[in-house]
Write a protein that holds these residues in place. Structure first.
Motif, short mmCIF file in Angstrom:
data_model
loop_
_atom_site.label_atom_id
_atom_site.label_comp_id
_atom_site.label_asym_id
_atom_site.label_seq_id
_atom_site.Cartn_x
_atom_site.Cartn_y
_atom_site.Cartn_z
N LEU A 223 -32.80 -19.30 -14.92
CA LEU A 223 -34.15 -19.39 -14.36
C LEU A 223 -35.21 -19.01 -15.40
CD1 LEU A 223 -33.72 -18.04 -10.71
CD2 LEU A 223 -34.10 -20.39 -11.45
N ILE A 224 -34.91 -18.05 -16.27
CA ILE A 224 -35.83 -17.71 -17.35
C ILE A 224 -36.06 -18.93 -18.24
CG2 ILE A 224 -36.10 -16.39 -19.49
CD1 ILE A 224 -34.75 -14.03 -18.09
N LYS A 225 -34.97 -19.58 -18.62
CA LYS A 225 -35.07 -20.77 -19.48
C LYS A 225 -35.89 -21.86 -18.79
CE LYS A 225 -30.69 -20.01 -21.93
NZ LYS A 225 -29.32 -20.54 -22.19
N LEU A 226 -35.65 -22.05 -17.49
CA LEU A 226 -36.37 -23.09 -16.75
C LEU A 226 -37.86 -22.75 -16.62
CD1 LEU A 226 -36.24 -25.71 -15.15
CD2 LEU A 226 -35.60 -24.37 -13.12
N ALA A 227 -38.17 -21.48 -16.36
CA ALA A 227 -39.57 -21.08 -16.23
C ALA A 227 -40.33 -21.28 -17.53
CB ALA A 227 -39.66 -19.62 -15.78
N LEU A 228 -39.71 -20.94 -18.65
CA LEU A 228 -40.35 -21.14 -19.96
C LEU A 228 -40.55 -22.63 -20.23
CD1 LEU A 228 -38.45 -18.50 -22.14
CD2 LEU A 228 -40.76 -18.33 -21.22
N GLU A 229 -39.54 -23.41 -19.88
CA GLU A 229 -39.63 -24.86 -20.10
C GLU A 229 -40.76 -25.46 -19.26
OE1 GLU A 229 -36.95 -28.73 -18.88
OE2 GLU A 229 -35.89 -26.93 -19.56
N LYS A 230 -40.87 -25.05 -18.01
CA LYS A 230 -41.93 -25.58 -17.15
C LYS A 230 -43.31 -25.14 -17.61
CE LYS A 230 -39.57 -26.57 -12.83
NZ LYS A 230 -39.67 -26.50 -11.35
N ALA A 231 -43.38 -23.97 -18.23
CA ALA A 231 -44.65 -23.47 -18.75
C ALA A 231 -44.99 -24.06 -20.12
CB ALA A 231 -44.61 -21.95 -18.85
N SER A 232 -44.05 -24.80 -20.68
CA SER A 232 -44.22 -25.42 -22.01
C SER A 232 -44.49 -24.38 -23.09
CB SER A 232 -45.35 -26.47 -21.98
OG SER A 232 -45.05 -27.49 -21.06
N ILE A 233 -43.73 -23.25 -23.02
CA ILE A 233 -43.85 -22.22 -24.04
C ILE A 233 -42.46 -21.81 -24.50
CG2 ILE A 233 -46.00 -21.36 -23.02
CD1 ILE A 233 -44.38 -18.95 -21.98
N THR A 234 -42.42 -21.01 -25.56
CA THR A 234 -41.17 -20.45 -26.06
C THR A 234 -41.19 -18.94 -25.83
OG1 THR A 234 -41.97 -19.95 -28.30
CG2 THR A 234 -41.20 -22.22 -27.85
N PRO A 235 -40.06 -18.27 -25.98
CA PRO A 235 -40.05 -16.81 -25.81
C PRO A 235 -41.04 -16.10 -26.74
CG PRO A 235 -37.82 -17.64 -25.77
CD PRO A 235 -38.69 -18.81 -26.13
N LYS A 236 -41.32 -16.68 -27.91
CA LYS A 236 -42.24 -16.05 -28.86
C LYS A 236 -43.68 -16.03 -28.36
CE LYS A 236 -39.50 -17.27 -32.95
NZ LYS A 236 -39.49 -18.00 -34.25
N ASP A 237 -43.97 -16.83 -27.32
CA ASP A 237 -45.33 -16.88 -26.78
C ASP A 237 -45.59 -15.79 -25.74
OD1 ASP A 237 -46.14 -19.23 -28.21
OD2 ASP A 237 -44.87 -20.40 -26.84
N LEU A 238 -44.57 -15.00 -25.42
CA LEU A 238 -44.71 -13.96 -24.41
C LEU A 238 -45.25 -12.68 -25.00
CD1 LEU A 238 -41.31 -14.46 -22.53
CD2 LEU A 238 -43.58 -15.17 -21.71
N CYS A 239 -45.99 -11.91 -24.19
CA CYS A 239 -46.49 -10.61 -24.63
C CYS A 239 -45.70 -9.47 -24.01
CB CYS A 239 -47.98 -10.46 -24.29
SG CYS A 239 -48.32 -10.39 -22.51
N ALA A 240 -44.99 -9.74 -22.89
CA ALA A 240 -44.24 -8.69 -22.20
C ALA A 240 -43.33 -9.32 -21.15
CB ALA A 240 -45.20 -7.69 -21.53
N VAL A 241 -42.43 -8.49 -20.63
CA VAL A 241 -41.53 -8.93 -19.56
C VAL A 241 -41.67 -7.93 -18.41
CG1 VAL A 241 -39.16 -9.41 -18.87
CG2 VAL A 241 -39.91 -9.94 -21.22
N ALA A 242 -42.07 -8.43 -17.25
CA ALA A 242 -42.21 -7.58 -16.06
C ALA A 242 -41.03 -7.83 -15.13
CB ALA A 242 -43.52 -7.89 -15.34
N TYR A 243 -40.66 -6.80 -14.39
CA TYR A 243 -39.53 -6.94 -13.47
C TYR A 243 -39.70 -6.01 -12.28
CZ TYR A 243 -37.92 -2.55 -15.59
OH TYR A 243 -37.84 -1.24 -16.03
N THR A 244 -39.09 -6.37 -11.17
CA THR A 244 -39.13 -5.53 -9.97
C THR A 244 -38.22 -4.33 -10.17
OG1 THR A 244 -39.52 -7.46 -8.59
CG2 THR A 244 -38.79 -5.46 -7.49
N ALA A 245 -38.80 -3.13 -10.13
CA ALA A 245 -38.02 -1.90 -10.29
C ALA A 245 -37.76 -1.21 -8.96
CB ALA A 245 -38.74 -0.95 -11.24
N GLY A 246 -38.31 -1.74 -7.88
CA GLY A 246 -38.11 -1.17 -6.56
C GLY A 246 -39.31 -1.42 -5.68
N PRO A 247 -39.23 -1.11 -4.41
CA PRO A 247 -38.01 -0.79 -3.67
C PRO A 247 -37.17 -2.03 -3.41
CG PRO A 247 -39.89 -0.82 -2.19
CD PRO A 247 -40.44 -1.04 -3.57
N GLY A 248 -35.93 -1.82 -2.96
CA GLY A 248 -35.04 -2.94 -2.69
C GLY A 248 -33.59 -2.50 -2.68
N LEU A 249 -32.69 -3.47 -2.70
CA LEU A 249 -31.26 -3.19 -2.77
C LEU A 249 -30.92 -2.75 -4.19
CD1 LEU A 249 -29.90 -6.31 -0.84
CD2 LEU A 249 -30.32 -4.02 0.08
#
Length: 338
Positions: free
Chosen positions: A58-84
């Motif tokens: 899904l990461i690869k697909l999201a980057l592809e749909k955004a027409s960018i490469t990993p080098k174009d990112l400034c940060a990676v955000a993720y859900t740290a909680g709450p949840g399972l």
């Protein structure tokens, strides 16, 4: 600046790319509904295993749909909680590893803050301050929001959340998992007023909620009409939905009057329900106020809301290290204001 957002708190894997100038560039989602339907609800171990398989593609697909490469990112955000906890860990480990490999900051995001800020992905965006109603599977909360991160809890469910009541009512009516959308369809076939279910805690001061008694009332109605339940299912579904919508409307009105505000933001999976939306829109018309919703695809769990919330935290310098730490329970009001 562009940030990658990863959501994995329960039974959906979402990834999105958000640009602080251009807005949302892409979002992709894999839902586990079909897998869990066999069991009538989410199986945590199966959810975790499925997230492991989905995150990288899904990461690869999201980057592809955004027409960018990993080098174009400034940060990676993720859900740290709450949840399972298992589901959170899979997304967090994937996000932190990806950020570390690219030498990018990793930004932990509160799942409910993601929901709360999801309407900011729309146009027009709500203006701060406002009252927020968060109605997701496990949470029903009214929050006074001065600005991102500045949250005052006005009221919350003291037992079952609205989403849990929807799920349990659907099960009582023989609706397979996930019950919410099908319960809404069934309610459209019902007749109003046949079942006058209670509106819990409307006479109790404050803005807290309780839906356990409503769930019990539905159970009693199902038992009373067990011999002709097929004929009554739609009427019960509508009576239940009307009771929830009416309760939410009255509590929102109380919260708005208490704070002196006339701007309401509604978010979370249950906010996709048409009857609830209509009831709250009628309330704000009566109060001559404004109401804002996220589009329905952003009401349920998704990577776009995590990317947006992550961008706000990143720009404020509130980033994490590369330690994987998740919070299955995490009070929203404990967050730092931006």
């Amino acid at each position: 600046m562009r940030i990658l957002g990863i959501e994995s708190s329960c039974d959906e894997t979402g990834v999105a790319v958000y640009d602080d100038e251009k807005g949302l560039l892409s979002h992709v989602l894999h839902t586990q509904i079909a897998m869990h339907a066999e069991y009538g609800g989410v199986v945590p171990e199966l959810a975790s295993r499925d997230h492991i398989k989905r995150v990288v593609p899904l990461i690869k697909l999201a980057l592809e749909k955004a027409s960018i490469t990993p080098k174009d990112l400034c940060a990676v955000a993720y859900t740290a909680g709450p949840g399972l906890i298992g589901a959170l860990l899979t997304g967090a480990m994937g996000a932190v590893a990806y950020a570390k490999a690219l030498d990018l900051p990793a930004v932990p995001v509160h799942h409910m803050e993601g929901h709360l800020l999801a309407p900011m992905l729309e146009d027009p965006k709500p203006v701060f301050p406002f009252v927020a109603l968060l109605i997701s599977g496990g949470h029903t909360m009214l929050i006074k929001v001065e600005r991102p991160g500045s949250y005052e809890l006005l009221g919350q469910s003291i037992d079952d959340a609205a989403g849990e009541a929807f799920d349990k009512t659907a099960k009582l009516l023989g609706i397979p998992y996930p019950g919410g959308p099908e319960l809404e369809k069934l309610a459209k076939k019902g007749h109003s007023g046949v079942f006058a279910f209670p509106r819990p805690m409307l006479k109790t001061p404050g803005c807290d909620f309780s839906f356990a008694g409503l769930k019990t009332a539905v159970l009693n109605a199902c038992l009373e009409h067990k011999d002709d339940l097929d004929e009554k299912r739609a009427d019960i579904a509508l009576g239940f939905t009307e009771a929830v919508a009416d309760t939410l409307k009255h509590k929102c009105e109380r919260a708005l009057k208490q704070t002196g505000m006339k701007r309401l933001v509604v978010a979370g999976g249950v906010s996709a329900n048409t009857d609830i939306r209509n009831a709250l829109q009628q309330l704000m018309q009566k109060m001559h106020g404004e109401i804002f919703f996220a589009r329905r695809e952003f009401c349920t769990d998704n990577g776009a809301m995590i990317a947006y919330a992550g961008m706000q935290r990143f720009k404020a310098g509130q980033i994490g290290d590369y330690t994987v730490k998740v919070h299955p329970r995490w009070p929203l009001i404990s967050l730092k204001a931006l």
